[in-house]
Write a protein that holds these residues in place. Structure first.
Motif, PDB file in Angstrom:
ATOM      1  N   ASN A 165      -7.234  -2.117  -1.216  1.00 30.43           N
ATOM      2  CA  ASN A 165      -6.529  -2.801  -0.365  1.00 30.43           C
ATOM      3  C   ASN A 165      -6.834  -1.969   1.035  1.00 30.43           C
ATOM      4  O   ASN A 165      -6.462  -2.358   1.690  1.00 30.43           O
ATOM      5  CB  ASN A 165      -5.301  -2.292  -0.596  1.00 30.43           C
ATOM      6  N   TYR A 166      -7.294  -1.141   0.917  1.00 31.50           N
ATOM      7  CA  TYR A 166      -7.470  -0.086   1.885  1.00 31.50           C
ATOM      8  C   TYR A 166      -8.614  -1.671   3.510  1.00 31.50           C
ATOM      9  O   TYR A 166      -8.404  -1.044   4.376  1.00 31.50           O
ATOM     10  CB  TYR A 166      -8.512   1.084   1.640  1.00 31.50           C
TER      11      TYR A 166
ATOM     12  N   GLN B 243       2.265   1.676  -3.382  1.00 33.12           N
ATOM     13  CA  GLN B 243       0.929   2.416  -4.404  1.00 33.12           C
ATOM     14  C   GLN B 243       0.870   3.951  -3.939  1.00 33.12           C
ATOM     15  O   GLN B 243       0.264   4.212  -4.977  1.00 33.12           O
ATOM     16  CB  GLN B 243       0.267   1.420  -4.484  1.00 33.12           C
ATOM     17  N   LEU B 244       0.842   3.814  -2.460  1.00 33.55           N
ATOM     18  CA  LEU B 244       0.415   5.697  -2.421  1.00 33.55           C
ATOM     19  C   LEU B 244       1.648   6.447  -3.137  1.00 33.55           C
ATOM     20  O   LEU B 244       1.853   7.469  -3.739  1.00 33.55           O
ATOM     21  CB  LEU B 244       0.679   5.691  -1.529  1.00 33.55           C
TER      22      LEU B 244
ATOM     23  N   LEU C 202      -5.776   0.390  -5.105  1.00 32.82           N
ATOM     24  CA  LEU C 202      -5.951   1.282  -3.115  1.00 32.82           C
ATOM     25  C   LEU C 202      -7.055   1.609  -1.848  1.00 32.82           C
ATOM     26  O   LEU C 202      -7.934   0.891  -0.883  1.00 32.82           O
ATOM     27  CB  LEU C 202      -5.788   2.992  -3.704  1.00 32.82           C
TER      28      LEU C 202
ATOM     29  N   VAL D 177       0.896  -0.936  -0.013  1.00 32.70           N
ATOM     30  CA  VAL D 177      -0.097   0.180   0.126  1.00 32.70           C
ATOM     31  C   VAL D 177       1.129   1.068  -0.076  1.00 32.70           C
ATOM     32  O   VAL D 177       0.710   1.709  -1.181  1.00 32.70           O
ATOM     33  CB  VAL D 177      -0.693   0.438   1.069  1.00 32.70           C
TER      34      VAL D 177
END
Length: 272
Positions: free
Chosen positions: A241-242, A218-219, A238, A215
């Motif tokens: 995934n959160y 990805q951010l 995302l 994550v």
């Protein structure tokens, strides 16, 4: 058929080969995520019979391995059809970023695998494995050449051995390291089972760290990207995934609190 070569059409059938490698000619893994070989779901009987404890642990190991294979296959299929097949059938005149497409396939696989783990390897199932592992126990081999030990007890398969007991098995001397020990000394399968599931929090923590790193990466990509299609693809992944990381965080804190308290209780009992 004129637009696509025969080998590209065969790409659609490759997951069947993976399925045959993992499951053979069994049909039920294709339709069931959670499965078991016995008529009843996997349960911990909390038996005092060492033979029953070992048999239960072996069945749980088989069940756990089957669940891992189902998760792997499902994640591979998701990544294959959602990530690879669109690229495979793209027109030759269409330009796409190969590195970005490869990253996207890996993101789909990792997210799918960990999302499935929240369902297939639930906290309840981990607790069943944990309870069974506590009854299985483990043995530590002692180097008799370095110490003079008089051990009169030979290991017996119908006895539950307490912590610290010294037994002879074959030509070696073994010390019981668990609170309750029913496994056979030198049995690597049951020893690994005990090491993995005596505290399932470690497994959940590893999953959490891997997903958190994904994550964060990805951010980082989201901040650095300028093209709109890359931003949109990252945002959708995302959000998914959160949800996964929220469930993992909740599960980790629940398990860590429960098993930490349980471990302290065992330590107090051993000190008496």
């Amino acid at each position: 058929m004129n637009r696509h070569h025969v080998e590209k059409i065969l790409y659609l059938c490759y997951p069947i080969c993976v399925y045959l490698i993992l499951f053979g000619f069994q049909i039920h893994p294709a339709f069931e995520l959670v499965q078991w070989t016995s008529p009843l779901p996997p349960l911990h009987a909390c038996s005092t019979n060492p033979k029953d404890i070992r048999k239960e642990a072996e069945q749980l190991i088989i069940n756990f391995n089957n669940r891992i294979k189902v998760m792997l296959f499902s994640a591979i299929v998701n990544a294959y059809y959602a990530g690879f097949i669109p690229v495979c059938f793209a027109q030759s005149a269409l330009f796409y970023d190969v590195l970005w497409a490869s990253q996207h396939i890996l993101f789909i696989f990792e997210s799918s695998f960990l999302a499935l783990s929240e369902y297939v390897l639930s906290l309840r199932f981990y607790d069943i494995l944990h309870r069974s592992a506590l009854h299985v126990g483990s043995w530590e081999k002692i180097e008799t050449s370095k110490s003079m030990l008089l051990v009169n007890s030979a290991w017996k398969d119908e006895v539950l051995w307490p912590r610290g007991t010294l037994v002879k098995y074959g030509k070696d001397v073994w010390r019981a390291t668990g609170d309750c020990n029913s496994c056979e000394p030198g049995n690597s399968g049951l020893s690994k089972f005990y090491c993995l599931f005596k505290n399932p929090t470690l497994i959940i923590a590893v999953q959490f760290v891997i997903h958190l790193a994904t994550v964060l990466y990805q951010l980082y990509l989201l901040v650095c990207r300028l093209y709109w299609y890359k931003i949109f693809s990252l945002v959708f992944v995302l959000f998914y995934n959160y949800c996964i990381i929220y469930k993992m965080t909740r599960g980790y804190f629940i398990c860590s609190g429960i098993y930490k308290e349980e471990e302290e209780m065992h330590k107090k009992n051993n000190m008496r």
